[in-house]
Design a protein around this motif. Sequence first.
Motif, PDB file in Angstrom:
ATOM      1  N   THR A 178     -11.190-115.278 -33.522  1.00 37.18           N
ATOM      2  CA  THR A 178     -11.363-116.688 -33.204  1.00 37.18           C
ATOM      3  C   THR A 178     -10.136-117.180 -32.460  1.00 37.18           C
ATOM      4  OG1 THR A 178     -12.624-116.988 -35.250  1.00 37.18           O
ATOM      5  CG2 THR A 178     -11.855-118.965 -34.139  1.00 37.18           C
ATOM      6  N   ALA A 179     -10.321-117.708 -31.253  1.00 34.81           N
ATOM      7  CA  ALA A 179      -9.215-118.223 -30.448  1.00 34.81           C
ATOM      8  C   ALA A 179      -8.858-119.625 -30.920  1.00 34.81           C
ATOM      9  CB  ALA A 179      -9.586-118.223 -28.971  1.00 34.81           C
ATOM     10  N   ARG A 180      -7.617-119.803 -31.368  1.00 35.39           N
ATOM     11  CA  ARG A 180      -7.212-121.055 -32.000  1.00 35.39           C
ATOM     12  C   ARG A 180      -7.241-122.239 -31.038  1.00 35.39           C
ATOM     13  NH1 ARG A 180      -1.560-120.392 -34.147  1.00 35.39           N
ATOM     14  NH2 ARG A 180      -2.609-118.762 -35.333  1.00 35.39           N
ATOM     15  N   ASN A 181      -6.697-122.064 -29.843  1.00 40.54           N
ATOM     16  CA  ASN A 181      -6.600-123.173 -28.891  1.00 40.54           C
ATOM     17  C   ASN A 181      -7.844-123.320 -28.030  1.00 40.54           C
ATOM     18  OD1 ASN A 181      -4.027-123.721 -29.845  1.00 40.54           O
ATOM     19  ND2 ASN A 181      -3.033-122.425 -28.320  1.00 40.54           N
ATOM     20  N   SER A 182      -8.472-122.205 -27.710  1.00 40.89           N
ATOM     21  CA  SER A 182      -9.641-122.243 -26.828  1.00 40.89           C
ATOM     22  C   SER A 182     -10.922-122.606 -27.568  1.00 40.89           C
ATOM     23  CB  SER A 182      -9.822-120.881 -26.140  1.00 40.89           C
ATOM     24  OG  SER A 182      -8.654-120.523 -25.432  1.00 40.89           O
ATOM     25  N   GLU A 212     -19.229-118.113 -27.349  1.00 39.71           N
ATOM     26  CA  GLU A 212     -19.266-119.553 -27.589  1.00 39.71           C
ATOM     27  C   GLU A 212     -19.410-119.807 -29.094  1.00 39.71           C
ATOM     28  OE1 GLU A 212     -18.671-121.849 -25.323  1.00 39.71           O
ATOM     29  OE2 GLU A 212     -18.350-120.192 -23.923  1.00 39.71           O
ATOM     30  N   LEU A 213     -18.311-120.190 -29.719  1.00 39.10           N
ATOM     31  CA  LEU A 213     -18.293-120.456 -31.152  1.00 39.10           C
ATOM     32  C   LEU A 213     -17.682-121.831 -31.395  1.00 39.10           C
ATOM     33  CD1 LEU A 213     -16.966-117.028 -32.507  1.00 39.10           C
ATOM     34  CD2 LEU A 213     -19.320-117.854 -32.588  1.00 39.10           C
ATOM     35  N   THR A 214     -18.270-122.599 -32.308  1.00 44.53           N
ATOM     36  CA  THR A 214     -17.725-123.894 -32.678  1.00 44.53           C
ATOM     37  C   THR A 214     -17.416-123.906 -34.164  1.00 44.53           C
ATOM     38  OG1 THR A 214     -19.930-124.815 -33.082  1.00 44.53           O
ATOM     39  CG2 THR A 214     -19.014-125.070 -30.869  1.00 44.53           C
ATOM     40  N   GLY A 215     -16.781-124.994 -34.625  1.00 47.52           N
ATOM     41  CA  GLY A 215     -16.425-125.079 -36.027  1.00 47.52           C
ATOM     42  C   GLY A 215     -15.315-124.106 -36.353  1.00 47.52           C
ATOM     43  N   ILE A 239     -16.840-121.926 -41.855  1.00 42.22           N
ATOM     44  CA  ILE A 239     -16.135-122.655 -42.905  1.00 42.22           C
ATOM     45  C   ILE A 239     -16.232-124.168 -42.716  1.00 42.22           C
ATOM     46  CG2 ILE A 239     -13.827-123.082 -43.872  1.00 42.22           C
ATOM     47  CD1 ILE A 239     -13.175-120.179 -43.389  1.00 42.22           C
ATOM     48  N   LYS A 240     -16.464-124.624 -41.484  1.00 41.01           N
ATOM     49  CA  LYS A 240     -16.496-126.066 -41.220  1.00 41.01           C
ATOM     50  C   LYS A 240     -17.885-126.626 -40.986  1.00 41.01           C
ATOM     51  CE  LYS A 240     -11.884-127.174 -39.475  1.00 41.01           C
ATOM     52  NZ  LYS A 240     -11.114-127.739 -38.335  1.00 41.01           N
ATOM     53  N   GLU A 241     -18.793-125.803 -40.504  1.00 38.82           N
ATOM     54  CA  GLU A 241     -20.118-126.293 -40.141  1.00 38.82           C
ATOM     55  C   GLU A 241     -21.195-125.539 -40.912  1.00 38.82           C
ATOM     56  OE1 GLU A 241     -20.578-126.130 -35.924  1.00 38.82           O
ATOM     57  OE2 GLU A 241     -18.837-127.408 -35.523  1.00 38.82           O
ATOM     58  N   GLY A 242     -22.288-126.226 -41.201  1.00 39.96           N
ATOM     59  CA  GLY A 242     -23.387-125.634 -41.949  1.00 39.96           C
ATOM     60  C   GLY A 242     -24.262-124.767 -41.070  1.00 39.96           C
ATOM     61  N   LYS A 243     -23.785-123.581 -40.752  1.00 38.15           N
ATOM     62  CA  LYS A 243     -24.567-122.681 -39.906  1.00 38.15           C
ATOM     63  C   LYS A 243     -24.041-121.261 -40.017  1.00 38.15           C
ATOM     64  CE  LYS A 243     -21.742-123.369 -35.754  1.00 38.15           C
ATOM     65  NZ  LYS A 243     -21.729-123.859 -34.361  1.00 38.15           N
ATOM     66  N   ILE A 244     -24.915-120.338 -39.666  1.00 33.39           N
ATOM     67  CA  ILE A 244     -24.563-118.925 -39.511  1.00 33.39           C
ATOM     68  C   ILE A 244     -24.848-118.557 -38.062  1.00 33.39           C
ATOM     69  CG2 ILE A 244     -25.202-116.562 -40.138  1.00 33.39           C
ATOM     70  CD1 ILE A 244     -25.845-117.721 -42.948  1.00 33.39           C
ATOM     71  N   THR A 245     -23.849-118.005 -37.395  1.00 32.19           N
ATOM     72  CA  THR A 245     -23.990-117.640 -35.986  1.00 32.19           C
ATOM     73  C   THR A 245     -24.342-116.168 -35.864  1.00 32.19           C
ATOM     74  OG1 THR A 245     -22.315-119.292 -35.413  1.00 32.19           O
ATOM     75  CG2 THR A 245     -22.866-117.658 -33.734  1.00 32.19           C
ATOM     76  N   GLY A 280     -24.745-126.238 -45.754  1.00 31.61           N
ATOM     77  CA  GLY A 280     -23.328-126.587 -45.751  1.00 31.61           C
ATOM     78  C   GLY A 280     -22.483-125.407 -45.297  1.00 31.61           C
ATOM     79  N   PRO A 281     -21.171-125.639 -45.087  1.00 37.69           N
ATOM     80  CA  PRO A 281     -20.272-124.554 -44.686  1.00 37.69           C
ATOM     81  C   PRO A 281     -20.233-123.438 -45.730  1.00 37.69           C
ATOM     82  CG  PRO A 281     -19.235-126.701 -44.388  1.00 37.69           C
ATOM     83  CD  PRO A 281     -20.483-126.936 -45.183  1.00 37.69           C
ATOM     84  N   GLY A 282     -20.092-122.213 -45.261  1.00 39.96           N
ATOM     85  CA  GLY A 282     -20.091-121.065 -46.168  1.00 39.96           C
ATOM     86  C   GLY A 282     -18.868-120.200 -45.980  1.00 39.96           C
ATOM     87  N   PHE A 283     -18.651-119.300 -46.924  1.00 39.87           N
ATOM     88  CA  PHE A 283     -17.455-118.461 -46.916  1.00 39.87           C
ATOM     89  C   PHE A 283     -17.775-116.971 -46.835  1.00 39.87           C
ATOM     90  CE2 PHE A 283     -13.272-117.202 -48.974  1.00 39.87           C
ATOM     91  CZ  PHE A 283     -12.507-117.642 -47.907  1.00 39.87           C
TER      92      PHE A 283
END
Length: 534
Positions: A354-358, A376-379, A402-408, A425-428
């Motif tokens: 996961t790119a922190r700034n991008s 393309e990943l969000t959350g 962890i932030k959004e209720g979805k599985i990509t 909800g967000p999952g771990f």
Amino acid sequence: MKIKPLICKITGLTLALASLFVSATPDTSSKDNKAAEKLYVEHCQSCHGVGRLGAMGPALFPENLSRLRKNKAVKVIKNGRPATQMPAFDKILNQTEIASLIDYIYTPAKELPKWTLADIRATNIQHFEQSKLPNKPQFDADLMNLFIVVELGDHSATLLNGDTFEPITRFKTRFALHGGPKYSPDGRFVYFASRDGWISKYDIYNMKIVSEVRAGINTRNLAVSSDGKYAIVGNYLPHNVVILDTKDLSPIEMIETKSSEGVSSRVSAVYNAPPRHSFIVALKDVKEVWEIPYSDKGGVDVYKGWAHDYRKDGGEGKVENWKSEDRFPVRRIQTQDYLDDFFFDPEYINLIGTARNSHNGQVINFDTKKKVATIELTGMPHLGSGITWDYQGKEVFASPNIKEGKITVIEMENWQVIKEIKTDGPGFFMRSHSKSPYAWADVFFGPNKEKVHIIKKDTLEIVKTIAPAPGKTAAHVEFTKDGKYVLLSIWDNDGAVIVYDANTLEEVKRLPMKKPSGKYNVYNKINYERGTSH
């Protein structure tokens, strides 16, 4: 080999820790600082350690807080931090006390805490002489279908029979284990890492902790080489990795984690890459990923065609001042962004981070040392808990968020997102097994923490949602070695491990446990089963 009395080892440890605490003492010359230190001891020390050195929570020095501005730190103390065990203090501390604590933790120590190879050696404890212990299991069970269940509620672990689902033994562990235990290649030994740097080696055959050592002050996790000879420990503090001899956990080498420009960095995590015969080091504060071969030939006898990187006349990426006797050379891979939370394809050719700034995902090819794709990943996708399976003739990678209720769900040939599965909800955690038609995903964060979704892998649809313990967090599943049963944790001091039939999805058994955070099947872990984390 003669084992020294334990009291001698502990005396050496006490002296080493005493010197550490002295070197890490902050300047407490002012009354305000002394008052803040008292607040720290009362409210923070139990999680963040004596002298701010870190324990269950991270060490609290300016160097560890460089990416957290003071105004945000105030909010963290007042409101707590979601997705962590950091509580809110807004009803306990007033504004002046919080400001005093902020000044205190952002005050540098007189001297930064150090933890040298000599310090590590002084902590090494040999509880039992391994050669004198029986070389066969002292119980009757399928050794490949055993589980280690980590119970955070009282800092213990249970050795569980994966056929009968009966505990074989239960034993105490170090405080606040972190990063998941790792097995030796034959499954006999399991290695634990605690937040405050303790590494423990447990002999499953004899049900005894045989060796321990403190390899750091604030440790992230450990990994074990595929040949079983070495363990690598990644630390937040000091900024380094430590390589241990697994025979007795004696330290072999300490490598400071500095960029090619000399910038120091915390270690996010360390991994073993079996096909490459190397360790992978994720760095948090610099734009680099490291690969460290663990060949005894100093990197010449390593995976595929990049051995030339370790010769003095090697090309791009050669190790500076390389010598033939170097055992653990560092291969630096430059990245375009800071990368958090890694996943690897099954062949360990590509790293997904996961790119922190991008705010996207980036795919780095180990062999070419180049970024080959952007996802393309969000959350905040939890890539480290991702899994793979085959879908419509192609391999896909699925990650909770962890932030959004979805599985990509990502197709791994062209690295395109093919579906986002909406969750409650967000999952771990997310888990499956190559022989199971289902993937299981928790809803760890938020009001629906009691729920777990079950996804049909050939349709990418949620087919069932369970809530086995209303009001309590349900999280982290692990399969038996044959994929026929699933074990789910209820994360509560009055918790349980619940066994489900992996095909009918019906509950089979419930074992009371104290906040069982994770369950780790021997076969699945040592064979890097696709449905579990590595």
